[in-house]
Structures are given as C-alpha cells and as structure tokens.
Design an enzyme around this catalytic site. Structure first.
Site, short mmCIF file in Angstrom:
data_model
loop_
_atom_site.label_atom_id
_atom_site.label_comp_id
_atom_site.label_asym_id
_atom_site.label_seq_id
_atom_site.Cartn_x
_atom_site.Cartn_y
_atom_site.Cartn_z
NE ARG A 20 -26.63 -41.77 -5.09
CZ ARG A 20 -25.75 -41.27 -5.95
NH1 ARG A 20 -24.47 -41.22 -5.62
NH2 ARG A 20 -26.15 -40.84 -7.15
CG HIS A 21 -29.81 -45.20 -6.07
ND1 HIS A 21 -28.79 -45.04 -7.00
CD2 HIS A 21 -30.38 -43.97 -5.95
CE1 HIS A 21 -28.76 -43.80 -7.42
NE2 HIS A 21 -29.71 -43.12 -6.80
NE ARG A 40 -28.73 -41.98 -10.44
CZ ARG A 40 -28.18 -40.97 -11.09
NH1 ARG A 40 -27.84 -41.10 -12.35
NH2 ARG A 40 -27.94 -39.82 -10.47
NE ARG A 43 -32.30 -43.30 -8.97
CZ ARG A 43 -33.13 -42.55 -9.69
NH1 ARG A 43 -33.72 -43.08 -10.75
NH2 ARG A 43 -33.39 -41.30 -9.35
CG ASP A 45 -27.82 -38.19 -4.58
OD1 ASP A 45 -29.06 -37.99 -4.53
OD2 ASP A 45 -27.16 -37.95 -5.61
#
Length: 418
Positions: A33-34, A37, A101, A281
């Site tokens: 996942r990034h 943010r 992102r 996610d």
C-alpha cells in the site's frame, strides 16, 4: 575433548547450512500500500479544507515518503543475496496504479532499494537514480484497483450482502453513531459502507497534529474504526467471499499464480526476479481475501504482502508468504489454509484455483432469470412513466382548451359591449 554442547552446535550449523543450500529463492512478488497521505476529501463542517494540505487531497506526505524509503531499505536487506546490489533493469519490474501517491511511493521505495554506486551515480553526492515505474490509465486498470465497478453480478452480491443478518445487526447497533456523524459533519447521508470516509479524514488530520472537533471523542473514533474495518469485510467478504474473490481480487491472484507457474520452470534466459506492485489498502485486502488470509482490518500505510517462490535441491518448488504491517518487527508468515507454511507450488495452485475465474467477464453477467426480471421491471417502470407522461400531456391540453374557450367568450362579450 570436544564438549557435548560444542558437538550439538556443529551439528546444528551443518543442518542449517544444508537446509539453506537445498532451498533457493528464485522469484518474489511484493504488493504494498502507498505511504501516509492527506485525506481524500473533507466533510462539509471540517475546518481543514484542501488548502490546509501542502499538495492538496489524496497526496503522499513527507512521512509517506520516509515510510517507503524505509521499506525499500528493508527489501534491500532481505534480498541482498538475491538481487544485484546495483539496479539491473531485467531483474525487477515495477507496476503501479495511476495515482500520484502510489507512483511516488514506488519511487521512494526504489530509492531505498537501489541507492546508486559508482557508475550508476549520475551526479556526485546524489544517492538516487531514476528507475521506471509502469502504469495504465485509471479507466483501464483491472489488476491493482479494487473493487472494480464493471461487474453486474458483484453489484448484486453487494446488494444481497446488505440484507444479511450480520450487516443489518451492525447497521442497527451503530445507527446512533451514524446519525451523530450526519448531524455533526453536515453530510446529507451516511451509512455503514460510507462512514469510513469521515474516519479517514479524522485519522489523517490526527496523524498530522490537527485538532479534532469536540464531538470526536476516543470512543467515537473507536466506533468509526470498527465501521471502517467492517466496510472492508463487506466489500470482499461477509457473504459469498469466494465468489466475490473470483470477481475482484482473484484477477490479481490469477496473474500472480500464472507468474509463479512460469518462473517455476528453469529457464537460463529468464532474468526477472522481483515483481513490485504499488497500490492501495483495498488492493492488499482484495488479494488477501482471495487467499483467505485477510485479518479483517484495513492494511496500514506501506504494509507489504510478500509472496516468494523457492526451488528445492530436488527441483521441487514451494511458495512462502509474509505480511509486513509493522516496521518495528519482522514480517510474520501467512499460511494458506489447507497447506503448509512452505506450500508446494502444485498445492498452492490447486487451493487457490476456486478463487480465480476462468472467464471473469462471463461470471460477471447476471443469470437469464435475473436479466428477465430486470427487463420486466424496467419495462413496467417505463410503462408507468409513459402513462404518467400521457396523463400530464392530456391535462395540459384540456387546461389549454378550457383556457382558450374562456378567452373566446370574454372576447365576444367585449366586442358586444364595444
């Protein structure tokens, strides 16, 4: 004389060395996942609007960059004897969704994984080098962005999920909280499935030291967190999880299984060792649900699902999985239900097959009975609308005639009076 303890240590070292020599890593897929943010959006009464965030909504923060740089360093350590120390374009393939992102997370990750040295440094003192990250337009993404909205059968499953006892019980139990959220946020409506966005906004603000509204108590945040996690379970499970997987996360699982099967065949020309996937996610949750290893909680920022393919000395291959959701500890192993931690590849393929659709587009179509029912409903609604429209038109015509008749009568009287 050599002590008994010494003999045991020598024997143990010999066994460990033999095991290490017998089992060799040949290919790995990492899905993450990034990083941290800014919120995706703000609710109407939120004092922190988009201009409160340096790059606006939904963008990777400095903390998110640090998280992925650290994850890249972890991968460098984990694969130091597997990957070249310097970047080699044939060894690694990086794929990301087309979001700022996730693209930036992949780039920060690669900076930690492949710090340039020697000839790869194009500017003295700069410990960074450009490495390609591939993507496709969001409208064409069918591998890393879930849930996909192009599937009528999945929409039907979601509608059925909303009528299950579990879903209705949660909705009833948290109705007061949902009404509180509507009253305090200025939202026109909210539900068990949509209230996560309020939690997400509050969570992002709290991580960046922004004050929460007075109504946001620790208990409210706990309840919102529960509903947020339940929302993930609803999307990919709760009801007919395997069929949902075939229509969603099974797409990614199928691609991973195909690659594992391909890499299991020895090929001197094959140089690819690492597939890196930068996503969301929901992507991690969709894959884990299709593997039946999802823990029911939202995967945290920079969490990483690792799938590794090993070859034994006798030529047999096996798959091991790990999940890294806490940078302070080692990744914990994930066991595919019905298989060992080191799962033989043929068993891995067999066990995951029910979660992978042979023809996903076909399975997404509604049954003929459902289609007929839908057509009948549409026709009935169309007829009703047509009847209403005709009645309105007739009413307008009648009023128009009556009005014209009245105007003519008065006109004659006026003429006579004149």
């Amino acid at each position: 004389m050599v002590s008994t303890a010494g003999l045991l240590l020598v024997a143990l070292a010999s066994v460990c060395g033999r095991v290490a020599a017998e089992r060799q890593l040949v290919y790995a897929t990492v899905l993450f996942r990034h990083g941290d943010r800014s919120p995706v959006k703000a609710f109407p009464t939120d004092p922190y609007k988009e201009d409160a965030w340096p790059q606006g909504f939904g963008q990777l923060s400095q903390e998110g960059m640090r998280q992925h740089y650290e994850l890249g360093q972890f991968l460098r350590t984990r694969y130091k004897n597997f990957l070249n120390e310097s970047y080699h374009r044939h060894e690694v393939l990086v794929r990301s969704t087309d979001y700022d992102r996730t693209l930036m997370s992949a780039e920060a990750n690669l900076a930690g994984l492949y710090p340039p040295k020697g000839r790869q440094m194009f500017r003295p003192g700069l410990k960074w080098q450009p490495i390609p990250v591939h993507t496709v337009p969001q409208s064409e993404e069918r591998l890393l962005s879930f849930p996909l909205g192009d599937c009528p059968r999945y929409k039907q499953l979601m509608n059925e999920t909303e009528h299950t006892a579990e879903f209705l019980n949660v909705t009833t139990a948290y109705q007061d909280l949902i009404e509180l959220v509507i009253n305090k946020t200025g939202l026109k409506k909210a539900s068990v499935e949509t209230v996560w966005s309020v939690y997400d906004t509050l969570f992002c603000e709290s991580r960046h030291n922004m004050s929460a509204p007075d109504w946001v108590t620790p208990d409210v945040m706990d309840q919102l967190r529960f509903l947020k996690d339940f929302g993930f379970q609803v999307i990919f499970g709760v009801y007919k999880q395997q069929e949902k997987s075939r229509l969603q996360g099974g797409l990614l699982l199928g691609e991973i299984v195909k690659n594992l099967t391909k890499m299991a065949v020895p090929d001197p020309k094959q140089q690819l060792k690492l597939m890196m996937l930068s996503a969301h996610d929901t992507t991690v949750a969709a894959l884990q649900a299709s593997l039946n290893v999802f823990n029911g909680k939202q995967p945290p920022y920079a969490s990483c699902h690792i799938i590794e393919l090993y070859r034994e000395e006798n030529g047999a291959t096996s798959v091991s999985m790990f999940f890294r959701n806490d940078s302070s500890v080692n990744p914990y192993p994930l066991q595919l239900p019905g298989c060992a931690l080191d799962c033989p590849l043929e068993d891995f393929v067999r066990i995951t097959k029910p979660s992978i659709a042979d023809d996903r587009d076909k399975e997404c179509q509604l049954s003929s009975q459902e289609r007929d029912r839908k057509v009948i409903l549409i026709l009935a609604l169309s007829v009703c609308l047509l009847v209403v429209l005709i009645a309105i038109i007739l009413g307008v015509i009648c009023r128009h005639k009556e009005s014209s008749s009245n105007r003519g009568y008065h006109h004659v009287i006026n003429q006579e009076e004149s």
